[in-house]
Design an enzyme around this catalytic site. Structure first.
Site, mmCIF file in Angstrom:
data_model
loop_
_atom_site.group_PDB
_atom_site.id
_atom_site.type_symbol
_atom_site.label_atom_id
_atom_site.label_comp_id
_atom_site.label_asym_id
_atom_site.label_seq_id
_atom_site.Cartn_x
_atom_site.Cartn_y
_atom_site.Cartn_z
ATOM 1 N N TRP A 80 6.946 -4.199 -7.854
ATOM 2 C CA TRP A 80 5.504 -3.981 -7.991
ATOM 3 C C TRP A 80 5.014 -2.944 -6.991
ATOM 4 C CZ3 TRP A 80 1.756 -7.840 -5.243
ATOM 5 C CH2 TRP A 80 2.221 -8.125 -3.961
ATOM 6 N N GLU A 96 6.717 -15.230 -1.926
ATOM 7 C CA GLU A 96 8.166 -15.283 -2.200
ATOM 8 C C GLU A 96 8.902 -16.397 -1.462
ATOM 9 O OE1 GLU A 96 9.786 -11.329 -1.554
ATOM 10 O OE2 GLU A 96 9.454 -10.833 -3.651
ATOM 11 N N LYS A 120 5.922 -15.541 3.817
ATOM 12 C CA LYS A 120 6.688 -14.351 4.186
ATOM 13 C C LYS A 120 5.765 -13.160 4.407
ATOM 14 C CE LYS A 120 10.117 -11.172 2.165
ATOM 15 N NZ LYS A 120 10.922 -10.883 0.957
ATOM 16 N N GLN A 121 4.731 -13.058 3.564
ATOM 17 C CA GLN A 121 3.845 -11.893 3.571
ATOM 18 C C GLN A 121 2.524 -12.302 2.945
ATOM 19 O OE1 GLN A 121 5.255 -8.873 0.667
ATOM 20 N NE2 GLN A 121 6.695 -10.436 0.018
#
Length: 790
Positions: A346, A485, A605-606
């Site tokens: 993406w 994720e 994670k982000q």
């Protein structure tokens, strides 16, 4: 020369990083910055990659047969090694190095290296090389090598080659997989001083042809070796200050994917034969770069400006005007290495907004890559029993889902199921890019044509994925994975997937709303064509309207929940893990190696929920939540930002970028630390060795867009340029030029509290500039100076 990116001294442990950062490319192909005298080993990794050149192989992994498609490491055109006659070949790993310096000259796209080798007799061989991958002619590359000697006169043996023995072996965790993609390697001589190499990829049957011309003031002889086209020469070097011997190697590369050719090898041989000498190539290469810099100029002072120019350099080497002629997407790691197997994720979400305002023809081509794969996306949706289009999380040559079935945790050595293909939100990213491109360019033909087709099918998928929950009185989207994720399942669940990921649901609502808006605006004949071709049923738009207003967004403790049930997860001992491991960016790997799972914890994670603040302005985000029946005030958003800021490990280079972007508007004092992390992500290899496997293209482009749109609040909507600047103290003066609705070189500069907008002379109309509560029309040849109230 102009600005450079430089490395001093030879440090084997940094070589992979330097090779990535010294990669040269032109949008058609790129070559890592490896030393030409070195072969692939644990220190060096030469690699050449052509955009869109993939091959698919099956490997035996953990008792299973798995199929992976890779961007192919093509034959190595670099090899050029040397030695004193009768001696050993000189490399920095086998001979004393008296000096070593590498510099990428950003203005004209040249890689320069200078190395001094100590010779057995006490003298020194000085090697200076200039390398280019031609930005004007996408099929050409060249290497100039200059030799001088101190001490005694020597005879130097030089060997140049085209090497077809390469494999894909640049990522350690992939080495259990089959990486031998090249077959049927043949070599030969085309003309005096010119050799060639032909090969095929094993399953995709892409033919590759290379030809190399070697020129020097000495005889050149060809030698036949299996899978290598080799040339030898012998040079006499005298220790005079003015005595320099130069060897030029010029290479042409074609593949069977190229248009307007017959045979790739014939094209390569003809092209290298007609190619001018090195000095002329260098001149036309520099001119092409000069033109490209003018179209993409970004004026930022200080260290941040130097890094941003490097980032722009690597973006343009991956996605140049040549890309507009190719059927390729945005490779997440550029054309700089083999991480992620060269796949398209993406990341275009972070890349196209910058390109839209500089190289819109490239953005359009990248969107065509998605449109050509619309049928396969519709097939993927049907396989799930749904209508519409499901774009793959990882894409390659033909648009099928390329996400691996297994991934390796290097910390535990275990191969684990990979459920990231459940990131169905990639479809919303495609839709967002379509909308942004059309707003920035005014390309109505694309919006009403291919763009409308993709939007309709993506919206249809979301509407068909939503299921009504009578208990909640809302629609829900279940069984997905969000941008985070880390979380791919509920603790103890037998099946992967999460329910009501906030980012997924809000962006799905946006897609549905924008598509309905487009359908109502289409000319009636085109709307009829589109709905007939798609088989759109009469009641579908009404359902889209309902779903776009009733998708469920979970909350907990006064903040937006990342997904339903997130608030019930355990808190992680962040301090304890930082003390034990220091670097916990890849917390998922740490916990799995301990026999635990990150699925149990409030840990990301982000950016996930906070991605909403990256995509949408505060006003648009409030409007989206209002449409969904929720009130999103500043207090709730600020609390949401704080909540996830404290629970994110930043295991992705995109995380610092998004957090810096969001904090620039939500809490300016804390933004710069994250902006710096985004700027340093690759140059400092903050992810621990990953940059040596390829740069992070999305993060690099995102830092450019942070200056272009994030800090200026620049939006292209309703046929106007809208601005709402939020200057950071550390980055308060900058300028850039954009291409907007047919206007070339519209220049914006922010200084202190003054915004200056200059529109070059042309036959175009006025540009409406919206600055918060003001609208100022600026015509061609005019400059507007507007006061910015902080």
């Amino acid at each position: 020369m102009g600005p450079t990116w430089e490395y001093d001294g030879y440090r084997p442990e940094e070589e992979r990083l330097r090779e990535s950062m010294c990669t040269l490319g032109n949008g058609y192909f790129a070559t890592r910055g490896a030393l030409p005298e070195c072969t692939a080993d644990d220190i060096h990794y030469p690699g050449t990659y052509a955009a869109g050149c993939y091959d698919r192989l099956t490997s035996e992994v953990a008792g299973r047969r798995v199929e992976n498609e890779d961007m192919v490491n093509l034959p190595n055109w670099l090899p050029l090694r040397f030695r004193p006659a009768g001696g050993a070949w000189l490399t920095p790993d086998s001979a004393p190095v008296t000096e070593h310096h590498q510099a990428v000259h950003l203005d004209d796209g040249l890689l320069e290296r200078r190395t001094g080798y100590g010779l057995p007799g006490g003298g020194t061989l000085h090697v200076r090389q200039l390398r280019l991958v031609h930005m004007g002619d996408p099929h050409l590359a060249a290497l100039r090598t200059e030799f001088t000697v101190e001490g005694e006169e020597i005879d130097l043996e030089v060997e140049a080659a085209l090497d077809g023995r390469v494999t894909n072996a640049g990522v350690a965790r992939y080495r259990d997989l089959d990486g031998r993609h090249l077959t049927q390697v043949r070599t030969g001589t085309a003309a005096p001083g010119t050799v060639w190499l032909r090969c095929h990829t094993r399953t995709s049957r892409i033919e590759c042809g290379l030809a190399a011309r070697l020129t020097a003031d000495a005889p050149v002889t060809a030698v036949y070796e299996p899978e290598r086209a080799v040339q030898h020469m012998r040079l006499r070097l005298r220790p005079a200050s003015d005595h320099r011997v130069t060897v030029d190697k010029t290479v042409a590369l074609y593949t069977s994917h190229d248009p307007a050719i017959g045979d790739p090898l014939d094209a390569a041989v003809d092209h290298v034969g007609a190619a001018p000498a090195f000095d002329a190539l260098r001149e036309t290469h520099a001119t092409a770069w000069e033109q490209l810099w003018r179209r993409t100029v970004l004026e930022v002072p200080g260290e941040a400006g130097s890094i941003l120019r490097l980032h722009l350099f690597h973006v343009l080497q991956t996605l140049s005007p040549h890309t507009a002629d190719l059927d390729v997407g945005v490779p997440a790691r550029g054309l700089h290495g083999e991480a992620y197997r060269g796949h398209v994720f993406w990341d275009e979400l972070f890349v196209l907004p910058y390109l839209n305002l500089h190289l819109p023809e490239v953005s359009r081509a990248l969107l065509h890559y998605r449109h050509r794969r619309l049928d396969i996306a519709c097939q993927a949706a049907r396989e799930l029993g749904r209508r519409g289009a499901l774009y793959p999380w990882q894409s390659g040559s033909d648009g099928r889902e390329e996400t691996p079935q297994l991934h390796l945790n290097p910390r535990s050595g275990r191969w684990l199921p990979d459920h990231s293909r459940l990131q169905h939100h990639v479809g919303s990213a495609v839709a967002y890019n379509i909308w942004q491109y059309c707003e920035a360019t005014g390309d109505i033909d694309f919006l009403h044509g291919e763009g409308a087709e993709m939007l309709l099918h993506i919206a249809r998928f979301w509407a068909d994925s939503a299921r009504y929950d009578h208990r909640l009185g809302r629609h829900r989207i279940r069984g997905v994975v969000g941008p985070d994720e880390y979380h791919d399942a509920y603790p103890g669940a037998e099946a992967p997937g999460l329910d009501d990921n906030a980012y997924t649901n809000v962006t799905a609502a946006w897609v549905l709303a924008r598509t309905l808006e487009l359908l109502s605006a289409l000319p009636e004949p085109r709307r009829r064509e589109l709905t007939e071709s798609a088989g759109l049923e009469e009641d579908e738009p009404a359902r889209w309207e309902e779903v776009s207003r009733t998708l469920h967004v979970p909350f907990h403790d006064g903040v937006i929940s990342q997904f339903e049930g997130y608030g019930d997860l355990a808190e992680l001992d962040w301090h304890g893990y930082r003390v034990r491991y220091e670097d916990i960016r890849r917390l998922d790997r740490i916990l799995e190696a301990e026999g635990d799972t990150v699925n149990r914890y409030k840990a990301s994670k982000q950016a996930d929920v906070l991605m909403l603040g990256y995509l949408f302005s505060a006003a648009e985000l409030r409007s989206l939540f209002h449409r969904l029946g929720y009130r999103l005030d500043d207090r709730t958003w600020s609390a949401t930002v704080d909540h996830y800021l404290q629970r994110t490990s930043h295991g992705s280079t995109l995380s610092g970028l998004v957090h810096g972007w969001v904090l620039a508007r939500a809490r300016r004092a804390d933004a710069w630390a994250f902006v710096q992390e985004a700027l340093r992500g690759d140059i400092a290899d903050l992810q621990g060795g990953t940059t040596g496997e390829g740069i992070h293209l999305g993060a690099m482009a995102g830092t450019l867009d942070l200056v272009q749109r994030g800090l200026t609040g620049l939006e292209t909507r309703g046929g106007a340029l809208c601005l709402d600047p939020v200057p950071l103290p550390e980055l308060s003066s900058y300028g850039f030029s954009i291409r907007y609705h047919g206007h070339w070189g519209v220049h914006l500069r922010l200084r202190s509290s003054l915004l200056e907008i200059a529109v070059p002379s042309s036959d175009r109309g006025l540009i409406d500039v919206c600055l918060r509560d003001r609208v100022v029309p600026v015509g061609p040849g005019e400059t507007a100076r507007l006061s910015v109230r902080d």
